[in-house]
Enzyme design. Structure first.
Site, PDB file in Angstrom:
ATOM      1  N   LYS A   1      30.476  49.777   7.167  1.00 29.04           N
ATOM      2  CA  LYS A   1      31.482  48.950   7.747  1.00 29.04           C
ATOM      3  C   LYS A   1      31.605  49.246   9.301  1.00 29.04           C
ATOM      4  O   LYS A   1      31.849  48.823   9.951  1.00 29.04           O
ATOM      5  CB  LYS A   1      32.881  49.398   7.122  1.00 29.04           C
TER       6      LYS A   1
ATOM      7  N   TYR B   1      29.439  53.464   2.109  1.00 29.57           N
ATOM      8  CA  TYR B   1      30.210  52.365   2.336  1.00 29.57           C
ATOM      9  C   TYR B   1      30.901  52.369   3.709  1.00 29.57           C
ATOM     10  O   TYR B   1      30.691  51.496   4.538  1.00 29.57           O
ATOM     11  CB  TYR B   1      31.227  52.299   1.140  1.00 29.57           C
TER      12      TYR B   1
END
Length: 351
Positions: free
Chosen positions: A253, A249
């Site tokens: 990003k 994750y």
């Protein structure tokens, strides 16, 4: 002052060709695999592939020179604002936007910000219907002259994304901007991730953002709309989250932040034919009380208390606290801002 003049439909293919021309010259992944494969390949075939790769590498166009194609005329002149209307730079009346991940949570709050200042906002999500807060958000939008409309559209479906965005742009003869907020989270130690799990997260959090941006850019080039895009990254793209194991994750990003810089470089200059003029920026929120985060708290006892103690404000954010940032980035108020990452994290990364 209109930023997106209507043009005749016969002009659209010519304008669109400037977007797709580079794509047609790209080198295929299959050819790369053939070149790098450990399996024997006929010498003549390898030489031909390398020669073709070299030829195409030498013909790929460079990014437009910003001094040769300056981004001018985006913000109204000062004299147009002073004495005419309060906060005129924030006025989105009549402009058309797409917000992915807009069924609920942060995406819906950001969509509200655009609609409440007069924007026509289409919210995409993979869910069959919008969340509980939708009706009230839609009512407020209409009260202020805008509207919210829900479309079931998964960002992993690139062809469907193209069709839906094209349909919206053709309906209004314009598209002024995008907020790419769709994303997923998955918690697991690095050694427990499978290839399939990593690929799925990157497909939604990174590739889905890129496909959303490129689909929108095709229509913005087609209708010569000088607008803005806001990609939702995270402070997790800049730091490792204390107390939370989410390596993929966080990496996804970080990739979104870098994507924004590159798209800004490519699309911000205005070409001689009037295309371009698209600013691209990121918002990197800190910890927000969203359904996804509440699920994290259920999975990791004590996580909420730890996160609250890690920022300077001693609390977590509400989704509504990012509405002003979205309005700033999608409006003329940020007319000299592109390729940047706006970190809004309660001071979490400042110490």
């Amino acid at each position: 002052m209109s930023l997106c003049p209507r043009i005749l439909s016969r002009q659209a293919p010519r304008a669109l060709s400037t977007v797709t021309k580079a794509t047609s010259r790209s080198f295929t992944s299959t050819q790369f695999r053939q070149i790098n494969s450990s399996k024997p390949v006929a010498t003549t075939s390898t030489q031909a592939l390398l020669a073709e790769f070299e030829r195409r590498s030498n013909t790929i166009p460079a990014p437009p020179e910003s001094r040769e194609h300056p981004m001018v005329g985006i913000a109204p002149a000062t004299r147009e604002n002073v004495g005419q209307k309060r906060f005129a730079d924030f006025d989105l009346r009549g402009r058309v936007f797409v917000v992915t991940g807009g069924a609920r949570g942060l995406g819906l709050s950001l969509a509200e910000a655009l609609a409440e200042t007069g924007g026509y906002v289409y919210c995409f999500d993979r869910e069959p219907g919008a969340g509980e807060a939708w009706d009230e958000a839609s009512r407020r939008a209409e009260e202020y002259g805008g509207f919210l409309q829900y479309r079931q559209q998964d960002v992993q479906d690139s062809k469907g994304l193209d069709r839906t965005i094209e349909e919206i742009a053709d309906k209004h003869q314009r598209l002024d901007g995008v907020v790419a907020a769709a994303g997923v989270q998955h918690l697991a130690p690095a050694m427990e991730w499978t290839r399939e799990e990593a690929n799925r997260m990157m497909d939604i959090n990174y590739t889905g953002v890129m496909m959303t941006a490129t689909s929108a850019a095709r229509q913005m080039f087609k209708y010569k709309c000088h607008g803005s895009m806001c990609l939702i990254a995270s402070m997790s793209g800049s730091v490792a989250n204390k107390g939370l194991l989410s390596p993929v994750y966080n990496s996804s990003k970080a990739a979104v932040v870098q994507l924004a810089r590159n798209l800004a470089m490519e699309w911000s200059p205005i070409r001689k034919d009037g295309t371009g003029g698209i600013r691209v920026n990121c918002i990197s929120p800190g910890h927000i009380l969203t359904p996804m985060v509440m699920k994290n708290f259920e999975e990791v006892p004590g996580l909420r208390e730890k996160w609250e103690s890690e920022n300077m404000m001693g609390r977590l954010a509400q989704t509504s606290e990012f509405k002003g940032a979205a309005l700033f980035l999608l409006s003329n108020a940020s007319s000299f801002m592109t390729g940047n990452n706006l970190v809004i994290d309660g001071g979490h990364t400042a110490w």
